[in-house]
Design a protein around this motif. Structure first.
Motif: not given
Lengths: 234, 234, 234, 234
Positions: B200-206, C229-234
């Protein structure tokens, strides 16, 4: 620092209440599980049950008094305490907290944040599961058409429920059994979600640190206060 | 850097222990699965089982010695190692770690943090599921009234359990089978929770990076060290 | 910016491949579901299946060529493409990506990060569930002792599996059906875990913003770039 | 600040709509559950159903007008409102929001971010589960071969479904029942995932603060605005 009478009372009586709640659980377990219990022992268990419940009531009233809040406000801000007073089987969940409090005073090395959440939440879930399996067994094993017939069945049912696997080979059929089951699902799943979430965060943290330290298993007890700064951000 | 005798021992014997644990698992699998095994082979498997277990015992004792800790303290700080010594079927979980350690020494490109957690946790869960399906099969397929009758059934049961789907068409009925099942639920679900959380974190990052780079599939192997800085914050 | 021949090829052929993969899925669905299909239509579906698969193969080879990587390295860095080539039923999952790419070129307002992850992951899970329910139906409805007898049963089974509820009233009994089920559990649960995780983050974000803006439902389409900016932090 | 006619309309009619939606749910519940209802009461319930639905329609049209958007665009940006208009059983989910809005105007102490998300999501899930159990009961208890025969069965089924335990002792067999079940799985699990996720974050936060304040239960109502800054980062 915060040496109000309420805080002092809570500090002094934590251990007493923890022992009382374990006694309550033990007496309840014996009453439910022991079949051919002689009358004297059965009465003793009943007496312990009522005595410990009286201890909880006294503690609740003293804290209500010391808090200097109006009863209704106290009831609302301490709804968890009120619930625990009415359903003392939930009481042992508080034991974990007291144990940690005692350990801290002895200046033992404390676990990392994630480890503490995992330990607290999984112990609470285990105690909840124990109390639920006792109650479900008490109501189910005499019900007609029930699938939970022995205490072992009830423990197995509690484990499959807490893990949300739910095979369905065992399931409560009585109204009380189902009510307890719904309570176990609600509380237990939230607690185990906290375990899973913390474990996941902890694993990401260990793997992130691994670059500097090639042996990850050594990394689970971080020295200094750098992890604290890290934990606060997630 | 940390060239203590213990660290040197662990570095040197990692591969030996990994091979021993895979041998242990293989010998156990052959003993459980092969039905009409000739006596000689069966004895060989038993011998391998005991020999590898002896290797684990020696390693444990040497590390206890080299750590210069009191036995009880070592037992507590290395409780995972102690557990693995008593239940060597959990041992192969450590193989994944050794494999990664070896790969790092060969200077191969390393996976991103999330990919490493996903790979480690899902491989561990798969090995746990394999060991659990073997043990459950060994105890269940001869039990009266059991639903798990072939090894295929046991693998299917392990998959439905690990995913928490739990259809209930297969479920252990013997006490040992249920104990193994509870262990699999506890460990496996925590590991798979880590997989899901990291994915989930990885997908948000991508998806967050996608704005700059219009082709997300190229983004899963980020160059440079910017992802490291990012990962540490979550 | 990144105008390599490979990037140009991928940009140009994205839509062609998306259409081909939807055609593949449609032809497969017709072949599985239509019972009394006249011979000509059945042959047409088979022809479409092979033609689209040939398109995927050509695309894979051209990209292998344009990437100027050695085949084995390409196979490893593009293992997802390789898997999709072998199991074209997984192909439609890529369609979602193409659709979003097309939409972006048309300069339409884009969804927030969380909404995009939720949309992508849930659509992928739905397409996976559709492909799995087709394949499971094809193998199960003729098997003796199967509980999945109609296509509706298969869809219901796929839904209970993806949600991990797993009532067990429907469960595959053939080896192929169970293999597909395990695949669906693995991929689907990771995707739905991403949906749940993103929804949870998104909800926390909406509630955190609520203080400034008293009507939360208006807040799910944040203007400007502050959420980025907010999204990138989580 | 944002005193557009639309905002004023929404502020003024929030309570009216909340009452209407609760009336709708109550009328639906009475129609489904009351078996030997006299004709007059049944007609009254039907009248309430249609009257409240008309209120929703009027509100939708007024808001469409006041928003000054083209109908199609309004339909897309307010798709949730449109869905709720067509399926008014989902309407009560909005009640929670109105309740919170009212409470805020009364300047009562507000809950922390995590507590608000937990309260909102779990109340929404409970209302969804109530509506789903009513509809499933209405369609299932008369179907041949159904396992859900009483309303109690339906509530038990809804609880096992929302918790993803899914014993399978109760499961819908009619197409409509299964459609409702799939909807409940989709919405309910996302909401309960938000509950679990928030609870997990909240627990980590409480334990992180525990170092300064030795009594964690007192820490769940943090004074000042430090938690706000913390919440915004996760």
């Amino acid at each position: 620092m915060t040496d109000s009478p309420l805080a002092r009372w809570e500090r002094r009586n934590g251990t007493v209440l923890a022992v009382a709640s374990l006694l309550y659980l033990a007496a309840y377990a014996i009453r439910v599980l022991a079949n051919g219990l002689p009358g004297v022992l059965h009465d003793l268990c009943l007496a312990v049950t009522f005595a410990t419940w009286a201890v909880f009531l006294v503690d609740y009233l003293v804290r209500l008094r010391l808090s200097r809040q109006r009863p209704l406000r106290f009831l609302r801000t301490h709804w968890l305490d009120t619930l625990v007073l009415i359903l003392p089987l939930l009481r042992p969940v508080r034991v974990v907290q007291t144990y940690e409090h005692v350990q801290r005073r002895r200046d033992e090395p404390r676990l990392s944040l994630h480890a503490r959440v995992i330990a607290y939440a999984s112990l609470s879930a285990a105690l909840l599961g124990f109390a639920a399996s006792l109650t479900v067994y008490a109501y189910e094993h005499v019900a007609p058409g029930a699938s939970i017939r022995t205490y072992g069945d009830s423990v197995w049912w509690a484990c499959t429920t807490l893990s949300t696997v739910g095979y369905g080979d065992m399931a409560p059929v009585t109204p009380v059994g189902r009510l307890v089951a719904v309570g176990l699902m609600g509380c237990g799943l939230a607690l185990l979600g906290a375990v899973t979430g913390s474990f996941s965060s902890w694993m990401l943290q260990v793997f992130a640190r691994e670059g500097e330290n090639p042996y990850p298993p050594e990394a689970d007890r971080p020295p200094g206060n750098s992890p604290g700064a890290c934990d606060r951000t997630d």
